[in-house]
Motif scaffolding. Sequence first.
Motif, PDB file in Angstrom:
ATOM      1  N   GLY A   1      49.926  39.554  44.602  1.00  0.00           N
ATOM      2  CA  GLY A   1      49.142  38.721  45.454  1.00  0.00           C
ATOM      3  C   GLY A   1      48.026  38.549  44.773  1.00  0.00           C
ATOM      4  N   ALA A   2      46.936  37.949  45.768  1.00  0.00           N
ATOM      5  CA  ALA A   2      45.526  37.463  45.253  1.00  0.00           C
ATOM      6  C   ALA A   2      44.622  38.880  45.687  1.00  0.00           C
ATOM      7  N   TRP A   3      44.168  39.420  44.639  1.00  0.00           N
ATOM      8  CA  TRP A   3      43.417  40.554  44.593  1.00  0.00           C
ATOM      9  C   TRP A   3      42.062  40.562  43.956  1.00  0.00           C
ATOM     10  N   PRO A   4      41.126  41.375  44.230  1.00  0.00           N
ATOM     11  CA  PRO A   4      39.800  41.187  43.405  1.00  0.00           C
ATOM     12  C   PRO A   4      40.045  42.034  42.089  1.00  0.00           C
ATOM     13  N   VAL A   5      39.846  41.732  40.917  1.00  0.00           N
ATOM     14  CA  VAL A   5      40.114  42.183  39.716  1.00  0.00           C
ATOM     15  C   VAL A   5      38.814  42.699  39.012  1.00  0.00           C
ATOM     16  N   ILE A   6      38.473  43.937  38.543  1.00  0.00           N
ATOM     17  CA  ILE A   6      37.437  44.302  37.908  1.00  0.00           C
ATOM     18  C   ILE A   6      37.938  44.598  36.496  1.00  0.00           C
ATOM     19  N   TYR A   7      37.293  43.590  35.467  1.00  0.00           N
ATOM     20  CA  TYR A   7      37.435  43.924  33.853  1.00  0.00           C
ATOM     21  C   TYR A   7      36.415  45.179  33.498  1.00  0.00           C
TER      22      TYR A   7
ATOM     23  N   THR B   1      40.173  47.567  47.682  1.00  0.00           N
ATOM     24  CA  THR B   1      41.510  47.565  47.212  1.00  0.00           C
ATOM     25  C   THR B   1      41.856  46.493  46.244  1.00  0.00           C
ATOM     26  N   GLY B   2      42.192  46.889  45.053  1.00  0.00           N
ATOM     27  CA  GLY B   2      42.171  45.863  44.037  1.00  0.00           C
ATOM     28  C   GLY B   2      42.893  46.313  42.672  1.00  0.00           C
ATOM     29  N   LEU B   3      42.196  45.935  41.555  1.00  0.00           N
ATOM     30  CA  LEU B   3      42.974  46.245  40.219  1.00  0.00           C
ATOM     31  C   LEU B   3      41.706  46.133  39.360  1.00  0.00           C
ATOM     32  N   LEU B   4      41.788  47.454  38.609  1.00  0.00           N
ATOM     33  CA  LEU B   4      40.893  47.781  37.384  1.00  0.00           C
ATOM     34  C   LEU B   4      41.549  47.538  36.005  1.00  0.00           C
ATOM     35  N   VAL B   5      41.166  46.473  35.460  1.00  0.00           N
ATOM     36  CA  VAL B   5      41.959  46.102  34.161  1.00  0.00           C
ATOM     37  C   VAL B   5      41.356  46.810  32.860  1.00  0.00           C
TER      38      VAL B   5
ATOM     39  N   ALA C   1      46.132  36.012  36.703  1.00  0.00           N
ATOM     40  CA  ALA C   1      45.967  34.472  36.372  1.00  0.00           C
ATOM     41  C   ALA C   1      45.050  33.917  37.190  1.00  0.00           C
ATOM     42  N   GLY C   2      44.238  32.891  36.759  1.00  0.00           N
ATOM     43  CA  GLY C   2      43.365  31.965  37.446  1.00  0.00           C
ATOM     44  C   GLY C   2      42.955  31.048  36.627  1.00  0.00           C
ATOM     45  N   ASN C   3      41.614  30.459  36.876  1.00  0.00           N
ATOM     46  CA  ASN C   3      41.158  29.157  36.283  1.00  0.00           C
ATOM     47  C   ASN C   3      39.814  29.843  35.894  1.00  0.00           C
ATOM     48  N   LEU C   4      39.410  29.619  34.680  1.00  0.00           N
ATOM     49  CA  LEU C   4      38.138  30.125  34.222  1.00  0.00           C
ATOM     50  C   LEU C   4      36.896  29.432  34.722  1.00  0.00           C
ATOM     51  N   LYS C   5      36.843  28.222  35.262  1.00  0.00           N
ATOM     52  CA  LYS C   5      35.642  27.707  35.687  1.00  0.00           C
ATOM     53  C   LYS C   5      35.365  28.477  36.921  1.00  0.00           C
ATOM     54  N   ARG C   6      36.604  28.675  37.894  1.00  0.00           N
ATOM     55  CA  ARG C   6      36.306  29.246  39.108  1.00  0.00           C
ATOM     56  C   ARG C   6      35.984  30.828  38.850  1.00  0.00           C
ATOM     57  N   MET C   7      36.669  31.493  37.907  1.00  0.00           N
ATOM     58  CA  MET C   7      36.572  32.772  37.797  1.00  0.00           C
ATOM     59  C   MET C   7      35.018  33.146  37.251  1.00  0.00           C
ATOM     60  N   LEU C   8      34.689  32.414  36.479  1.00  0.00           N
ATOM     61  CA  LEU C   8      33.252  32.787  35.697  1.00  0.00           C
ATOM     62  C   LEU C   8      32.107  32.489  36.742  1.00  0.00           C
ATOM     63  N   ALA C   9      32.284  31.286  37.500  1.00  0.00           N
ATOM     64  CA  ALA C   9      31.343  30.961  38.404  1.00  0.00           C
ATOM     65  C   ALA C   9      30.909  32.092  39.561  1.00  0.00           C
ATOM     66  N   GLY C  10      32.090  32.825  39.807  1.00  0.00           N
ATOM     67  CA  GLY C  10      32.037  33.705  40.988  1.00  0.00           C
ATOM     68  C   GLY C  10      32.105  35.310  40.371  1.00  0.00           C
TER      69      GLY C  10
ATOM     70  N   LEU D   1      33.590  41.839  37.762  1.00  0.00           N
ATOM     71  CA  LEU D   1      34.490  41.784  39.012  1.00  0.00           C
ATOM     72  C   LEU D   1      34.783  40.037  39.213  1.00  0.00           C
ATOM     73  N   VAL D   2      36.041  39.847  39.288  1.00  0.00           N
ATOM     74  CA  VAL D   2      36.662  38.791  39.675  1.00  0.00           C
ATOM     75  C   VAL D   2      37.230  38.577  40.818  1.00  0.00           C
ATOM     76  N   GLU D   3      36.772  38.034  41.760  1.00  0.00           N
ATOM     77  CA  GLU D   3      37.442  37.678  43.264  1.00  0.00           C
ATOM     78  C   GLU D   3      38.654  36.879  43.079  1.00  0.00           C
ATOM     79  N   GLY D   4      39.748  37.465  44.171  1.00  0.00           N
ATOM     80  CA  GLY D   4      40.759  36.572  44.136  1.00  0.00           C
ATOM     81  C   GLY D   4      41.932  35.942  43.080  1.00  0.00           C
ATOM     82  N   LEU D   5      41.765  36.835  41.930  1.00  0.00           N
ATOM     83  CA  LEU D   5      42.812  36.367  41.028  1.00  0.00           C
ATOM     84  C   LEU D   5      44.342  36.767  41.437  1.00  0.00           C
ATOM     85  N   THR D   6      45.238  35.947  40.796  1.00  0.00           N
ATOM     86  CA  THR D   6      46.477  36.219  41.326  1.00  0.00           C
ATOM     87  C   THR D   6      47.192  37.174  40.307  1.00  0.00           C
ATOM     88  N   VAL D   7      47.586  38.263  40.973  1.00  0.00           N
ATOM     89  CA  VAL D   7      48.279  39.378  40.116  1.00  0.00           C
ATOM     90  C   VAL D   7      49.612  39.510  40.574  1.00  0.00           C
TER      91      VAL D   7
END
Length: 453
Positions: free
Chosen positions: A237-243, A373-377, A416-425, A444-450
């Motif tokens: 699903g679409a989840w917040p992801v922490i790198y 709730t989300g993912l820590l990579v 998965a996502g798009n770097l423009k949107r990922m970095l801007a948020g 933290l990147v919001e709404g990445l597809t996991v």
Amino acid sequence: MDGDMTAPAGEAICEALLAAAKSAGAQSADAIAISGESLSADVRGARLEQAERAEGVDVGLRVLIGRRQATVSASDARPATIAALAERAVAMARVAPEDPWCGLADPGQLAASWDVAALDMLDPAGPPDPAALEDAARAAEAAALAVKGVTQAEGAGAAWSRRRIHLAASNGFSGGYARTTSSLYVSAIAGEGLGMERDHRAESRRRWASLPSAEEIGREAGERAVARLNPRRAPTGAWPVIYDRRIASSLMGHLLGAANGASVARGGSWAADLLGERVLPAGMDLVEEPLRPGAAASRPFDAEGLPVSERAFVRDGVLTSWVLDLASGRQLGMESTGNAMRGASSTPSPGTSNVRLTPGALSLEEMLAQVGTGLLVTSMIGASINATTGDYSRGASGFWIENGALAYPVNEITVAGNLKRMLAGLTAANDGDETKSAVVPSLLVEGLTVAGG
């Protein structure tokens, strides 16, 4: 200025290369000499598996005839080799295609002075005793094996090296510097059979005495491996992801790669139309620090002899500059940013050294609680990144977050996502590691597809 008593050898090699190039018919040329020595010890099962001492030199020569250039290299600095290199390079340049952007720096662009000592790049203690390397590797392995749940160590090793670089050109530039690096690593395996999981810890510093203790490195490697046992698949699903900060710098690497002047000039960058536009959140700076004392990628000048200085490629979230060497700058109608990189066998190209991203206010633990709730990579494998569109997809593993805390390990997932949107948020934590070349906190990147498989 060289900061190393053996530097004249590199200077003499470069002078000989330039003289040979002129005699062979080059109109202009630059030369680089890279010499070094290293010690290493690898241990497995408390026994020494390999010990190595090495010395070597690599030389590179670039010659220019009009707007044609050629580069040659060798791992040999004997006079006969230097003469043959020059003749070969000139012959290659005469038949090379024209490059309207190539050429050396004008004398007025060159670095006039620098302070190598201020960069703190050398270990004044000199090389450690080889026995100390072996003892450290053995202690790191033992500390990993002492962690409950660790079943074996995949290997441990310690190393020390000293590298000397000298650059000279027919435009009058000549300069060099040296740096030492000490490192210690261990890889641990937890579990049995098909349920085995592995992780590691590796550290490097300019000075051997500045490394964390072997016991600390081994213990953390073992704890990381045990924490990965019994992984599950993450919910799709679409989840917040922490790198995690271990891998968060990869996102800044993608941004700086897109801002690379050579990529922009070729029309192969998803950021080609973003100069002067917001690429990171407001208040966030991405700064290069080539003169940071003691850092892994510090240097007193760039690979074309130009001065280097602190530069914000992103200021207050806005992309302010491309990463430029002389050739890409000329092609884009801009001045070099002093970011030329070069090896013995290559022509200069743009690249960055130490970087720093503005930290946020939250600790990693506070960020986990905020996410809920989300993912820590914590590790990534492979990459599918469209350089033109910024579409992003990478294999990952880490931990699922529930109720603001780590719930269980996950692997074999794709984010998965798009770097423009990922970095801007992005949202940044405050845990950047000051011992690393890239001081980038967990992100933290919001709404990445996991995709959990």
